[in-house]
Scaffold this active site. Structure first.
Site, mmCIF file in Angstrom:
data_model
loop_
_atom_site.group_PDB
_atom_site.id
_atom_site.type_symbol
_atom_site.label_atom_id
_atom_site.label_comp_id
_atom_site.label_asym_id
_atom_site.label_seq_id
_atom_site.Cartn_x
_atom_site.Cartn_y
_atom_site.Cartn_z
ATOM 1 N N CYS A 193 0.965 4.052 -1.442
ATOM 2 C CA CYS A 193 0.455 5.424 -1.434
ATOM 3 C C CYS A 193 0.185 5.947 -0.037
ATOM 4 O O CYS A 193 0.084 7.152 0.173
ATOM 5 C CB CYS A 193 -0.807 5.523 -2.279
ATOM 6 S SG CYS A 193 -2.134 4.445 -1.723
ATOM 7 N N ARG A 211 2.846 10.989 -11.119
ATOM 8 C CA ARG A 211 3.015 11.874 -9.961
ATOM 9 C C ARG A 211 4.322 12.682 -10.027
ATOM 10 O O ARG A 211 5.402 12.142 -9.920
ATOM 11 C CB ARG A 211 2.982 11.046 -8.687
ATOM 12 C CG ARG A 211 2.668 11.841 -7.425
ATOM 13 C CD ARG A 211 2.487 10.908 -6.253
ATOM 14 N NE ARG A 211 1.945 11.589 -5.083
ATOM 15 C CZ ARG A 211 1.589 10.969 -3.962
ATOM 16 N NH1 ARG A 211 1.714 9.657 -3.877
ATOM 17 N NH2 ARG A 211 1.103 11.649 -2.941
ATOM 18 N N GLY A 224 6.804 -29.336 0.594
ATOM 19 C CA GLY A 224 7.053 -30.194 -0.560
ATOM 20 C C GLY A 224 6.825 -29.483 -1.870
ATOM 21 O O GLY A 224 7.598 -29.644 -2.830
ATOM 22 N N GLY A 225 5.767 -28.675 -1.940
ATOM 23 C CA GLY A 225 5.486 -27.937 -3.176
ATOM 24 C C GLY A 225 6.600 -26.976 -3.518
ATOM 25 O O GLY A 225 6.960 -26.809 -4.699
ATOM 26 N N GLY A 254 1.757 -21.913 -5.932
ATOM 27 C CA GLY A 254 2.756 -21.722 -6.981
ATOM 28 C C GLY A 254 2.205 -21.021 -8.193
ATOM 29 O O GLY A 254 2.954 -20.453 -9.001
ATOM 30 N N VAL A 267 -1.653 -30.661 -6.827
ATOM 31 C CA VAL A 267 -1.530 -29.462 -5.998
ATOM 32 C C VAL A 267 -1.730 -29.809 -4.536
ATOM 33 O O VAL A 267 -2.283 -30.850 -4.192
ATOM 34 C CB VAL A 267 -2.564 -28.380 -6.409
ATOM 35 C CG1 VAL A 267 -2.384 -27.971 -7.851
ATOM 36 C CG2 VAL A 267 -3.997 -28.858 -6.165
ATOM 37 N N CYS A 284 0.859 -1.181 0.000
ATOM 38 C CA CYS A 284 0.000 0.000 0.000
ATOM 39 C C CYS A 284 0.893 1.227 0.000
ATOM 40 O O CYS A 284 0.895 2.023 0.938
ATOM 41 C CB CYS A 284 -0.943 0.002 1.201
ATOM 42 S SG CYS A 284 -2.356 1.107 0.985
ATOM 43 N N GLU A 330 1.984 16.247 -4.699
ATOM 44 C CA GLU A 330 3.196 15.884 -5.432
ATOM 45 C C GLU A 330 4.506 16.440 -4.871
ATOM 46 O O GLU A 330 5.529 15.744 -4.910
ATOM 47 C CB GLU A 330 3.043 16.323 -6.899
ATOM 48 C CG GLU A 330 2.037 15.500 -7.654
ATOM 49 C CD GLU A 330 1.678 16.095 -9.005
ATOM 50 O OE1 GLU A 330 1.890 15.427 -10.019
ATOM 51 O OE2 GLU A 330 1.193 17.250 -9.032
#
Length: 1244
Positions: free
Chosen positions: A44, A826, A233-234, A148, A143, A42, A1176
């Site tokens: 901003c 910006r 494991g994945g 992944g 899966v 986030c 700005e």
């Protein structure tokens, strides 16, 4: 973020070893909540207010550290603050999760016409499924939780998914004297929990230490919510099959882990090393478990009980707390035997594993292991080992990242072994000071046995933050730091953005087919045969523009661009067509697989650089009214100079917007050839007229609605127009609603982003650093279409003028290239101009070998010189607040004292260096005409419409405050609560015309003034009635006044169109920042220690909103200068295509101490209630971090020179933007370890 925080709060409640917290607080600690949101994005917001909100739950929170908030006022006691803070509710435990969602059905089978999902409950059932699918040739994906997919996107669908969660054996963790066996389906979080819980009664204490360190490293993999679902494991399977740069594979490789595999009916144990080196696993092979062997199993055959084991893991990553892949990771396991005779220690055995540097998988440095085994550890042996490592494990070539990773490997080995040399030699480790990531420097017991893993290894991220406001209360509720309008809706997820609007019946979805060539003739566009599916409706291209319509996708006052390429695609990402399908997923899949036939015969080579553009005179013409003016006599200025720097060069790259909400639109056809378009858009007015032109219909047939935008930063000013128009064209052609939502990859390819530049300059200056003349040649890469690029020269120069250059001359060319068109982002041009100014100042100081701050100070404007450089907007002398800000900041930030402390730190620290820098900003702002409309309803509630769009910048909040103030001047009873009665509604181009665009920082104040004028009209209409009722009734309430007005037919709706006069069209704003950083010479990591800002907001309309803008703008600028690499290939195709390879700042990469003071600079006659913009200008102050980093690197280079035999190390160097870890490391010395060890050997 809310889910991440909630999970952390719940887990803290489960910890029985913690004291019960005070009433209203949770058991969670400040450190835990900060780490919990470290993986959330986030940018901003600047993160500080989010961190403060999360920390408010913690019992150990420092109330002062919560900073500005809406709960208490300055000066109130701690008890009062505690009483006002929202209380944490412990009774959430009574809220039951719905059982039908919690229930796990192990034998689950779901099937549709084309796809099926299986969850087998035994290995035998899994074997049968895999064998059946192998025989049938179906496309299968195995899966656990499929995380992944976030990295390896599914470019095509699968016929069958097999979920391993139903097989209980794969989710178990077993332990015995031989080690710990972790089931392949066990989540990373669960593995971390179990590894940390092991105690000495179960295993050897050294082994417990190893397990704890493995767990600590795993805690830096991904982010909390990924670790909660991703399996161990994945992770290893991705490393083995797909070359995934796995940290887990590297650290497990160092401890000789084993992998249990099932292939058909065959079961086998492999070492992890063998597993990784095998060909990619085939479908019939499944990992069942991973075993970490105990020390007894991996102890060398000659081991003696008095031998010591040392284990440590390392990673160098753009983000300290993970959620970023490593440049390099490593793990070292060493067995050492101390010699009683010599006091020197011998290496009995070692395992050195490295990963993530570009090899196909994690590997062991076996030649280095063999070299070290049996050796007595010494500086010379370490020097030879490092040279062997860098020469063989990671070969050096032209790839700078390869050289960087080679240097990292050397640094990790040095960091591990060098303290051991000191320990066993009985010496101190004083010359290692400044490097605290070593396992040996915190605690003498830790030095001896490494059995502890310190909780403070990763300290609290944000040590403190202070906000000082000087807001006025003259125009109540203007100036009050009220809560941002819609904040609760956004935090709860109830705020409706374009993609949240429910799809109308028969709605279709679109996805762009874009060019993959920079300049090519498009001969045909065809669907891939396997994707010619029923759900694909149409391909919309320029051929589908209706009769009377134009091929126009966007327009500005500077020119137009086509909605689709007609015959020739002119850049990578150029829009060719839109695929329309029944779902967004199908549309994306088809668009990705579409076959485009290109032809480049008889076409000139594309223009792919500004240098090519110059050679071929390919430029956009800058309109005369945007030509910036030169200042002074450049020849005279150069003649007065004592010194000159000639033909110095700078390069600046691009930056991606990274709004949370990508480009999105929904177009709904209506009766009588009309159309309504819901668009996430900063420029609805031009979107409206562009759609009408494209469709060949009157503008009164078009309606564009924008309620709010999920981040814009300029990227939804012009770029959003073509997107909305594409949607409208498809809907118009098919007579059905069409919606589009760009996936992140496509958005990044087409966005263009900030303008890259090449700068060449000459500068003349006196002996004291006073600059007499600056001459620049700037080449701006605009890309293929004009967009707003011709405004860049004006913007660059206005920011450059923040210093008194004596004389200023420039030649700025806006180059047209065959690259994606750049757009406003910006501070477009101003950010680059401000950086150029600081780079010139830095170069002058380096050339003269004088303090750079003195050069900045001597070149600050006087009010007289300000008039020469900003001839139309310099204001009155009292309005020029920069000199006082400059002095105030030196005091409030303790600049002089901290400068001396930085010098002292650098004298005493070898492996870390600090830098500090103070920079100013002068920002020219422009006002423009803006409409507003205010309507009072019969119950006294108020509806406000403005041309500006709520982008998250708090525009609606300030508008509500202005309406409450202006209507309150009627002075009725009850007007004090007017704020609660006011609603600002969505922008609608039919309801409120001439809305203009939301950009340039001043839209909020413009809308406020338009609303004030409308309210003044209403107040004047109500005054006679109010006077009459007052005479009759005495006091009168607001609601009664409005009811009487309705009954007496008073017009209670008023519109206005604010047009600034000549005196108020432009003004200057001022601020300054001090930033201090610390660089790690072994990794190149830069830690942002502290930033102090003073910023002039005039009389702030809402200091809380302005504070958010200041902090958020600064952090976005920090991303540009230090972190965000928006790289492309030679043809302009973005190499960054998502969060994996484009790193915006996160909470662990912002200043650890972030102090902001908003200056109330008094009355400004020509401003809106004396206010000034904040959107700005603060962005430009982030260059202070870059300059501080340069100062730290300068110190590192001085030290490097003292170790080497070189006569001179260039003190004048160019620090690239962004100054990423590889950039900082290269300038600090890629061979710093080798030089240090060589120097050390020379001293022995």
């Amino acid at each position: 973020m809310c889910v991440s925080l909630f999970e952390t709060l719940i887990n803290a409640e489960k910890k029985t070893n913690r004291q019960e917290p005070p009433s209203g607080f949770s058991k969670v600690t400040v450190s835990e909540v900060e780490k919990a949101i470290a993986g959330n994005l986030c940018r901003c917001t600047g993160y500080r207010p989010i961190a403060a909100a999360c920390k408010s739950f913690a019992a150990d929170v420092d109330m002062e550290d919560l900073g500005l908030n809406s709960f208490w006022r300055k000066g109130e006691s701690k008890d009062v603050k505690l009483s006002r803070l929202p209380r944490y509710d412990h009774h959430h435990k009574s809220i039951k999760f719905p059982m039908f969602l919690k229930e796990i059905k192990n034998d689950l089978f779901i099937a549709s016409e084309k796809h099926s999902w299986h969850r087998p409950t035994s290995l035998k059932e899994l074997q049968s499924l895999l064998e059946l699918n192998r025989a049938n040739g179906t496309r299968v994906k195995v899966v656990v939780n499929n995380t992944g997919m976030g990295y390896y996107k599914d470019k095509e669908g699968y016929d069958k998914y097999i979920d391993l969660n139903g097989i209980s054996e794969l989710s178990k963790i077993k332990k015995d004297q031989s080690g710990i066996e972790i089931g392949a389906a066990v989540t990373i979080s669960k593995a971390i929990e179990v590894l940390k819980q092991q105690n000495k009664s179960d295993f050897n204490s050294d082994f417990v230490m190893i397990l704890e360190k493995i767990a600590e490293h795993m805690n830096k993999v991904a982010s909390g919510f990924i670790r909660n679902t991703a399996s161990v494991g994945g992770n290893l399977v991705m490393a083995q099959k797909s070359k995934f740069p796995s940290d887990i594979a590297t650290i497990l490789l160092a401890v000789d882990s084993m992998v249990h595999i099932m292939t058909g009916s065959k079961f086998e144990w492999l070492s992890l090393e063998e597993f990784l080196e095998r060909p990619p696993l085939r479908l019939e092979s499944v990992v069942l478990s991973i075993k970490i062997p105990s020390l007894e199993a991996i102890r060398s055959t000659s081991s003696e009980q008095r031998n010591r084991f040392y284990f440590e893991t390392y990673r160098a990553s753009p983000r300290p707390l993970g959620n970023a892949l490593s440049y390099l990771n490593a793990a070292f396991f060493v067995e050492m035997s101390p010699s009683e005779d010599t006091g020197v220690s011998m290496i009995e055995s070692c395992r050195l594993s490295f990963g993530a540097y570009g090899n196909k998988h994690a590997i062991r440095a076996k030649n280095v292991e063999e070299f070290l085994t049996g050796k007595m550890l010494s500086v010379r042996i370490l020097y030879e080992a490092v040279n062997l490592l860098t020469a063989t494990i990671i070969p050096k070539n032209e790839n700078s990242n390869t050289a960087y990773c080679s240097s990292l490997a050397a640094g990790f080995v040095f960091q591990f072994f060098n303290p051991l040399i000191e320990i066993f030699a009985g010496a101190t480790n004083s010359y290692l000071n400044g490097y605290c990531n070593s396992p040996f420097v915190n605690d003498i017991k830790f030095i001896e046995n490494q059995k502890q893993v310190h909780d403070d290894k990763i300290p609290t991220l944000l040590s403190s933050g202070k906000q000082v406001l000087e807001a006025g209360n003259e125009y109540h509720p203007i100036g009050e730091p009220i809560i941002k309008s819609g904040a609760a809706l956004q935090a709860s997820g109830e705020a409706v953005y374009v993609d949240d609007i429910p799809s109308p019946p028969n709605c279709l979805h679109g996805a762009y087919i874009y060019s993959s060539k920079p300049l090519a003739r498009v001969r045909s566009i065809k669907l891939s045969p396997e994707l010619q599916l029923d759900g694909v409706i149409e391909i919309i291209s320029s051929k589908d523009i209706p009769s009377g319509g134009e091929n126009i996708g966007a327009k500005t006052i500077f020119g137009t661009e086509p909605i689709f390429a007609e015959e020739i695609a002119r850049c990578v990402g150029d829009r060719l067509a839109v695929v329309v399908a029944e779902s967004q997923k199908l549309a994306d899949m088809v668009a990705n697989s579409t076959i485009v036939d290109y032809d480049i015969e008889n076409l000139e080579p594309p223009i792919l650089s500004v240098e090519d553009a110059v050679k071929r005179s390919s430029f956009f013409e800058v309109p005369p009214f945007l030509h910036p003016k030169h200042v002074g006599d450049i020849s005279k200025g150069m003649a007065e100079a004592d010194h000159k720097i000639l033909k110095a060069e700078l390069q600046l790259g691009s930056q991606y917007y990274f709004y949370m909400e990508t480009q999105t639109a929904l177009a709904v056809p209506d009766e009588d050839n009309c159309i309504t378009v819901y668009s996430s858009n900063q420029f609805p007015e031009f979107t409206h007229s562009t759609i009408a032109s494209c469709l060949g219909i009157p503008e009164n047939n078009v309606r564009v609605i924008t309620r709010r935008v999920g981040g814009g930063f300029g990227g939804k000013t012009i770029k959003a127009i073509s997107f909305a128009t594409s949607c409208a064209l498809a809907a118009h052609k098919l007579c059905r609603p069409v919606r589009m939502y760009l996936n992140r990859k496509t958005d990044m390819i087409m966005a263009g982003g900030r303008h890259p530049m090449k700068i060449t300059y000459n500068v003349g200056f006196k002996n004291d650093g006073k600059i007499t003349a600056l001459e620049l040649d700037i080449l701006v890469d605009a890309g293929i279409y004009v967009d707003i690029s011709v405004a860049l020269p004006h913007n660059i120069v206005t920011a450059l003028k923040k210093y008194d250059w004596g004389a200023l001359s420039f030649d700025i060319k806006v180059c047209r290239t065959n690259l994606p068109s750049r757009s406003a982002m910006r501070g477009p041009g101003e950010l680059q101009g401000s950086f150029i100014a600081e780079a010139v100042i830095e170069n002058v100081a380096a050339t003269l070998s004088i303090d750079v701050d003195s050069v900045r100070s001597i070149n600050l404007h006087t009010h007289k010189s300000l008039q020469s450089f900003y001839d139309h907007c310099y204001g009155e002398p009292f309005e020029y607040t920069l000199p006082s800000i400059w002095s105030k900041l030196a005091v409030s930030a303790n600049y002089e004292q901290r400068t001396e402390m930085v010098k002292e730190f650098n004298r005493n620290s070898i492996w870390r260096k600090r830098g500090i820098s103070r920079v100013p900003v002068v920002y020219q702002l422009t006002l423009r005409s803006t409409p507003g409309k205010v309507s009072i309803l019969s119950d006294g509630s108020v509806v406000v419409e403005v041309g500006g769009i709520e982008l998250g910048q708090g525009l609606w909040t300030k508008v509500k405050q202005m309406a409450a103030f202006a209507l309150g001047t009627i002075q009725c009873d009850g007007t004090g609560s007017l704020l609660e009665k006011i609603r600002v509604v969505q922008a609608d181009t039919v309801s409120l015309i001439q809305g203009g665009y939301t950009a340039g920082s001043t839209t909020s104040e413009l809308c406020c003034e338009a609303v004030r004028l409308s309210c003044d009209i209403l107040v004047e209409r109500l005054k006679p009635l109010k006077k009459k009722l007052h005479e009759k009734m005495g006091s009168i309430k607001w609601k009664e006044l409005i009811l009487q007005a309705y009954m007496q037919s008073v017009n209670l709706s008023a519109s206005s169109f604010y047009v600034p006069n000549n005196n108020s069209t432009m003004y200057l704003n001022y601020g300054a920042a001090v930033s201090e950083v610390e660089i790690d010479l072994l990794t190149g990591e830069t830690r942002f220690l502290q930033t102090d800002i003073i910023y002039d907001c005039g009389q702030s309309l809402n200091p809380a909103v302005d504070l958010g803008q200041i902090e958020g703008g600064f952090v976005q600028g920090l991303g540009f200068f230090m972190l965000e690499e928006y790289e492309t290939d030679r043809n302009g195709l973005s190499l960054a295509d998502g969060t994996w390879n484009y790193k915006i700042p996160t909470i662990d990469t912002i200043p650890q101490e972030f102090n902001v003071q908003i200056l109330n600079s008094g009355h400004h006659q020509h401003r809106v209630l004396s206010s000034k913009a904040s959107g700005e200008p603060p962005l430009l102050l982030a260059v202070s971090v870059h300059c501080a980093t340069r100062a730290a690197i300068k110190e590192a280079r001085k030290q490097l020179l003292s170790w080497s035999d070189l006569d001179e190390l260039d003190s004048i160097f160019q620090l690239c933007v962004p100054a990423t870890m590889p950039v900082v490391k290269e300038l600090s010395g890629l061979d710093i370890v080798e030089r240090y060890l060589k120097w050390k050997m020379g001293r022995v």
